[in-house]
Design a protein around this motif. Structure first.
Motif: not given
Lengths: 461, 606
Positions: A141-143, A146, A153, A420, A423, A426-427, A452, A456
């Motif tokens: 959310p917000g990006n 990606t 993933r 996971q 992954q 993320p966030g 991070p 990553y």
């Protein structure tokens, strides 16, 4: 893969390569490491995206007696209000849309769970279709940049799949979806009958030409080469599937309102998915989209054969038919239906109030559904935020109380046995994950490591 | 695992290592450092930036000669002779490119081959008779048509526009214009099969084309007044006091500022700062509501509410917001305290067209289309500056394109995009110099369109107002590739047949384009008709440059296998290469080889 032994195979399966379909034509996916024998390996997730912003308030609606019924009727005074007497009760004061009879059946059989007020987190509310779809499907959310989808993933971090699967991932659309962005094993397959070269007039040149093209792409080393090689492998597999195989158990996929001799597009898609599953092509992750929910005007909640009414009729019949069709024994015990969990999501709900055109504009929280294997059905999950003026988000929308990642994480942990989470989402803050109990299965400990440096870390260095 | 699948696996690992996409074990997003990690981490608040993707795809292949690059990126692919002509434009690449671009930016009213193919049908009284109809004619004769063949009559303009798009893509000498017409149509996308739109499509496209080389505000304003857009996004019925927000939102999100960099969601607009031009930095949900309010009454004369039934734009003041004194309309920096009627809308549209955020969004989209995915930030910025600085110029957009096309980035970026199915198919038609006329109600044309539908990129057929997506990753999947190839093999397999229609006397369809005969023209001497010569000659003829060595080797091997000849032995030793019938072995070798060349990875890159 006994099923395939009965099917005529040709082309690619020559000489040594013909040992078995599963190995000869398996798609190049490195993520399918040798699997354990545990039953999680066999679970299937079908992700259904209702594109356009489904009006959850018309699918799952307060009835007479619910404290919000009066607010609902006031908010829906421009032609989208559904009389309480027509709603199909699912308890707790709520009813399903009149065309959702098959969903009510699934609910009463404890095969369907309703998630109330589900959507993007409060800090990333977004009323753009295309941003909200990306945020959900990319899992960030917000990006919107990606580069991989949440299911991509999942697939690349799962450790419990068998080594070789012919068609592990199928999208019944013309394009791959954002959920599966850059997933190398994803096959997009909307029209099986056109999933082949044109053979007219070319005679035996056709198969040799296909082989040559496969060789050209196999010899290359970049992303496009991988895609082409996979396309050729998929052609070889798909043409062995019998898409005329009738449904089991008399499952009735929905037909078109204007042409009862043909299935609806969405009915076709789910039937294709069921055929691929039952014929053991190995589908583990499937995605089917149903568009047509952007009802800014003339929503037609109550017009049989049209608009929102027919949309709900279509998905309801399709979901029920799909699980009826899959209710047959699968190799290794249990039924396909028991192994298959379906997650139904739309990018946002619509405004709590309708507009002057008997339609609804974009909103926030929405109703989400989880159906099928392992679902603690016949129940409603998530806090109902209320429809009183003070309860609405910005005075306009159903307020979100369930972050979509909460539900999807629970499915990943309990049904797909992948922990996971850091992954896949993320966030996603660990302290925001509170499993609702929508699905059953022995929970594994989620890995929310948010450092991070670890998240990553580039394993190829 | 068999040898083949092991090979696949190795290849894939190599690929994964490059893109960091499908990693082994505990690796997904393959960032090598924290800066990249931070770049992709969810941003919960604060400013958003239009940053290049953290994962840059590898520049995997050699950049082809400039002429080939230009024809694959700024056109629908080269026809035989195009690249030679490009090279004759000057002594060096810079001169040639400047000359080519200048010519393409200034199309004349003549489009020789397209005109000829269209007029052939016009003379026969058949296809393309709706293309030049006025808006009023389209409204009366198609939108409002009732009677026999109602559906097909209403849809006829759409059918003809679909076919004309292929015709223009394949034969137009103004290739850049056609590419840009497709870009802008998708920027202002409407779904071609909807009621009203299916009938008005020629007018809608004409309004866009009128401004392709002009000024963006003019294009935006003209577009906002078209019946098609007003119906598609519901603004024709946007009325006070319960506004319909659909069009207002998409103008902000898709047509002007763009959501990517400039949408701040449900925040207080007063918390936003200004950009470098002193303009408020982006829009919020409040701006969507406010703009929807301004747009109330921006409608169509469709016979309702006492209006005439013409399909023309109509401002309905009785449906327009009228409470300005108490509650002014505030859209970003525009504040309207007195009811200005239509000016309420044009004030906002003009402001948006002149906003630097719009300049950046359009620049980013154009660079993505013409240069490649994840275009360099420096080029996006300089292009945005060009767009912004020329915002009052009548030739604003023309100079923006020139800026992009003459940039070093355009000339050196290759392979970060793939041709989408429509582009793949048109490129194959151009390369083979196919002789095909499309018309409606015509079997071979319909066949190709059925196949185009399967590819997921039928012209004018995308549901959403975003238009067809442009990202490589979405078009590199199995279905777009296989369905494109299915269409390419379809027409090549019929290359030796004729579809002229002897019954009606109408010239049309797919005409005989004997590829074996063409092959012999290219290689006159029978002794030179070897697998190696066939592959090299056709690669050069079709694509203008040689493919990578792997592909070339595989192609030669294919011809050897099918002909029985060794690499440098004449095929004529084994089969009669002067047998040009459509079922001769030689004919089949040639058209299947051409198919492979057109389906190879080097043909798909752009």
């Amino acid at each position: 893969m006994t099923n395939f032994n009965k099917i005529n195979r040709r082309k690619f399966l020559k000489g040594a390569a013909a040992s078995s379909l599963a190995t000869a034509a398996s798609l190049p996916n490195v993520s399918f490491a040798a699997g354990s024998a545990n039953n999680y390996s066999d679970n299937i997730l079908i992700f259904v995206f209702l594109r356009g912003g489904m009006d959850g308030l018309s699918l799952f609606t307060p009835m007479d007696g619910h404290p919000d019924r009066g607010h609902y009727e006031a908010l829906r005074s421009n032609g989208t209000m559904i009389p309480s007497s027509q709603l199909l009760s699912v308890g707790q004061g709520f009813g399903l849309h009149p065309a959702a009879g098959p969903l009510q059946d699934l609910y009463q059989q404890n095969d369907l769970a309703i998630i109330r007020a589900c959507g993007l987190p409060s800090y990333e509310v977004n009323r753009s279709h295309f941003e909200a779809q990306r945020y959900a499907e990319l899992g960030t959310p917000g990006n919107r940049f990606t580069q991989t989808g949440w299911l991509t993933r999942h697939l690349s971090t799962a450790t419990n799949y068998p080594a070789a699967i012919p068609l592990p991932v199928v999208v019944t659309e013309s394009n791959v979806t954002f959920s599966l962005l850059r997933e190398p094993s994803a096959v997009s397959l909307r029209y099986p009958s056109s999933f082949d070269f044109d053979t007219t007039n070319a005679n035996n040149f056709n198969s040799d030409q296909e082989q040559a093209l496969a060789d050209i792409y196999s010899a290359g080393t970049n992303e496009l080469d991988a895609a082409g090689e996979q396309a050729m492998a998929a052609v070889a597999i798909v043409e062995q599937v019998d898409f005329n195989a009738p449904p089991d158990n008399g499952a009735a996929y929905p037909v078109r309102a204007d042409d009862p001799t043909r299935l609806t597009g969405f009915g076709e898609e789910l039937q294709i998915m069921a055929q691929l599953i039952k014929q053991e092509t190995g589908v583990r992750i499937g995605q089917c989209d149903r568009s047509g929910w952007d009802t800014h005007n003339n929503q037609r909640n109550l017009v049989v054969g049209e608009g929102f009414y027919d949309n709900v009729r279509d998905i309801s019949e399709a979901f029920k038919a799909f699980f009826t069709d899959l209710d047959v024994l699968a190799p290794g015990g249990g039924t396909w239906a028991e192994r298959t969990t379906m997650l139904v999501y739309s990018e946002f709900g619509r405004r709590a109030h309708d507009n002057a055109d008997a339609g609804t504009d974009h909103g926030w929280a929405n109703t989400s559904l989880v159906i099928g294997g392992g679902v603690n059905g016949g129940q409603q999950y998530g806090q109902w935020p209320g429809l009183a003026p003070a309860d609405l988000f910005q005075g306009a929308d159903l307020r979100g109380t369930v972050d979509y990642r909460n539900v999807w994480t629970e499915i990943l942990l309990k049904r797909l046995h992948n922990n996971q989470i850091h992954q896949i989402f993320p966030g996603y803050p660990e302290n925001e994950y509170n499993p609702l109990g929508v699905v059953s299965g022995s929970a594994i400990e989620p890995d929310f490591n948010n450092d991070p440096g670890l998240v990553y870390k580039d394993g190829f260095e | 695992m068999t040898a083949k699948s092991n090979l696949s696996r190795r290849n894939f690992l190599k690929n994964s290592a490059i893109t960091g996409v499908a990693g082994a074990s505990a690796l997904t997003i393959g960032f090598s450092n924290k800066a990249k990690a931070d770049a992709i981490a969810p941003q919960f608040s604060g400013l958003k930036t239009l940053k290049p993707s953290p994962i840059m795809l590898p520049s995997v292949v050699n950049v082809p000669p400039l002429g080939a690059l230009v024809y694959n990126k700024a056109a629908f692919g080269p026809r035989p002779g195009d690249i030679d002509a490009f090279n004759a434009l000057g002594a060096d690449d810079a001169t040639r490119l400047a000359s080519w671009v200048d010519t393409q930016l200034n199309p004349t009213s003549t489009d020789t081959e397209v005109d000829a193919r269209m007029s052939g049908f016009l003379n026969s009284g058949s296809a393309y008779d709706t293309i030049n109809k006025t808006a009023a004619q389209l409204w009366t004769e198609h939108v409002r048509y009732t009677g026999a063949n109602e559906y097909s009559t209403k849809s006829r303009p759409r059918y003809q526009m679909e076919r004309l798009l292929i015709l223009r893509g394949t034969y137009s000498q103004w290739q850049l214009r056609e590419l840009l017409a497709d870009f802008w149509f998708n920027h202002f996308n409407v779904k071609g099969n909807r009621d009203v739109i299916r009938s008005m499509l020629p007018e809608y496209d004409r309004q866009i084309r009128g401004h392709i080389f002009g000024n963006f505000y003019d294009m935006l304003l003209a577009n906002s007044k078209t019946a098609s857009m007003l119906f598609y996004l519901d603004n024709y019925r946007n009325s006070w006091p319960n506004p319909n927000e659909n069009y207002a939102r998409e103008v902000l999100e898709l047509h002007t500022l763009g959501a990517i960099e400039n949408y701040y969601g449900a925040v207080d607009p007063n918390t936003l700062g200004n950009n470098s031009k002193g303009q408020r930095t982006g829009y919020t949900e409040i701006d969507v509501f406010q703009f929807a309010r301004a747009l109330t009454g921006w409608s169509i004369a469709d016979g309702t509410g006492g209006a005439a039934d013409t399909g023309n734009f109509l401002f309905r003041s009785d449906q327009h917001y009228d409470d300005h004194a108490a509650n002014p309309i505030n859209v970003l920096d525009v504040s309207i305290g007195v009811d200005g009627g239509e000016n309420d809308v044009t004030d906002v549209l003009s402001y948006l067209a002149n906003h630097y955020g719009t300049a950046r969004f359009i620049a980013w989209k154009l660079c993505t289309r013409l240069v490649g995915d994840n275009p360099p930030a420096s080029l996006v910025s300089s292009t945005a500056d060009e767009f912004y600085n020329r915002r009052n110029d009548a030739n604003q957009l023309k100079e923006v394109y020139r800026h992009i096309l003459l940039s070093p980035e355009f000339q050196t970026t290759w392979g970060t995009k793939v041709k989408r199915p429509l582009e793949n198919i048109i490129a194959s038609m151009r390369a083979t110099d196919i002789d095909i006329d499309f018309r409606d109600d015509h079997s071979p044309s319909n066949s190709i369109f059925g196949r185009l539908d399967d590819t997921g990129q039928k012209p004018f057929n995308y549901d959403d107002p975003t238009g067809y997506p442009d990202e490589k990753a979405l078009w590199s999947g199995t279905a777009p590739l296989v369905t494109s190839w299915r269409t390419i093999t379809y027409f090549l397999n019929r290359s030796a047949s004729t579809y002229d229609d002897p019954d009606t006397g109408i010239l049309g369809g797919l005409r005989y384009f004997n590829l074996a005969q063409q092959s012999n023209t290219l290689i006159p001497s029978t002794v030179n008709r070897t697998p190696t010569q066939l592959v090299d000659t056709w690669m050069l003829h079709l694509r203008g440059y040689a493919y990578d060595a792997n592909t070339r080797t595989q192609l030669i091997t294919y011809v050897m296998n099918k002909s029985g000849a060794t690499a440098n032995q004449s095929i004529h030793d084994l089969t009669d290469t002067n047998n040009l019938s459509n079922s001769s072995t030689y004919q089949r070798v040639v058209y299947t080889l051409i198919g492979l060349i057109m389906m190879s990875p080097d043909a798909i890159r752009r």
